[in-house]
Scaffold this motif. Sequence first.
Motif, PDB file in Angstrom:
ATOM      1  N   TYR A  82       0.844  -1.203   0.000  1.00 39.43           N
ATOM      2  CA  TYR A  82       0.000   0.000   0.000  1.00 39.43           C
ATOM      3  C   TYR A  82       0.875   1.247   0.000  1.00 39.43           C
ATOM      4  O   TYR A  82       0.455   2.314   0.438  1.00 39.43           O
ATOM      5  N   PRO A  97      -3.021   0.061  -4.639  1.00 38.68           N
ATOM      6  CA  PRO A  97      -2.596  -1.004  -3.734  1.00 38.68           C
ATOM      7  C   PRO A  97      -2.819  -2.346  -4.416  1.00 38.68           C
ATOM      8  O   PRO A  97      -3.824  -2.529  -5.122  1.00 38.68           O
ATOM      9  N   ARG A 100      -6.779   1.757   7.806  1.00 38.63           N
ATOM     10  CA  ARG A 100      -6.279   1.915   9.169  1.00 38.63           C
ATOM     11  C   ARG A 100      -6.099   3.381   9.545  1.00 38.63           C
ATOM     12  O   ARG A 100      -5.960   3.712  10.723  1.00 38.63           O
ATOM     13  N   ARG A 110      -6.014   8.120   5.105  1.00 35.76           N
ATOM     14  CA  ARG A 110      -5.581   8.193   3.712  1.00 35.76           C
ATOM     15  C   ARG A 110      -6.194   7.087   2.847  1.00 35.76           C
ATOM     16  O   ARG A 110      -6.754   6.127   3.356  1.00 35.76           O
ATOM     17  N   LEU A 167      -4.180   5.328   0.844  1.00 39.81           N
ATOM     18  CA  LEU A 167      -3.160   4.284   0.934  1.00 39.81           C
ATOM     19  C   LEU A 167      -2.885   3.969   2.404  1.00 39.81           C
ATOM     20  O   LEU A 167      -2.165   4.688   3.089  1.00 39.81           O
ATOM     21  N   SER A 168      -3.472   2.888   2.876  1.00 37.50           N
ATOM     22  CA  SER A 168      -3.244   2.420   4.242  1.00 37.50           C
ATOM     23  C   SER A 168      -3.641   0.954   4.292  1.00 37.50           C
ATOM     24  O   SER A 168      -4.368   0.481   3.401  1.00 37.50           O
TER      25      SER A 168
END
Lengths: 107, 121
Positions: free
Chosen positions: A92, A97, B100, B103, B105-106
Amino acid sequence: EVVLTQSPGTLSLSPGGRATLSCRASESVTNNYLAWYQQKPGQAPRLLIYVTASRATGTPDRFSGSGSGTDFTLTISRLEPEDFAAYYCQQYGSSPPTFGQGTKVEI
Amino acid sequence: EVQLVESGGGLVQPGRSLRLSCAASGFRFDEYGMHWVRQAPGKGLEWVSGISWNSDSTGYADSVKGRVTISRDNAKNSLYLQMNSLRAEDTALYYCVKGRDFRVLSPFDYWGQGALVTVSS
């Protein structure tokens, strides 16, 4: 996009054994943002490890993650019966991702 | 307790549209990024789309870009996925997933049980 290749596809082990799962990235994973998930049949995946080596809440300490750059490893030190499942790595660090294709740990 | 409950799945003909919904509870919905991840029968996981906490940032997989729109309503603690021009290869279990952090991207720390979408004539 970053392609993740997991090996082996299937790992046949016995309870009490040690499992070593590999995840290789096609390019360096930004900030080592690499996670591992466990999925049992008929269930949703569960986060085990994030940012390469940090255990998620509730992850037993027999699970450990390591690696950096393009090579990452999930180790299960002593397999319990409930650990037999499929495992997926995910990066990620960059969009999109992406997930690896999975490793099945079987008895 | 974090709960993510998907709805809106079903059987749909190729070329038609479908809207998935996800009702979230047990956490501050407006503080976290949210995602849709799908899994075709017997296959692995594929990220479909993600949205940041305030909807300022979204992302889509190439396989669905231009056909899918993700959105959220923080007042209703709800996440949505509008899917148009559906194809047979979109057949999958669609998971609503909590990031999480705020964002796009996590890592994904909570997953719903999934909504099955079957595209077939």
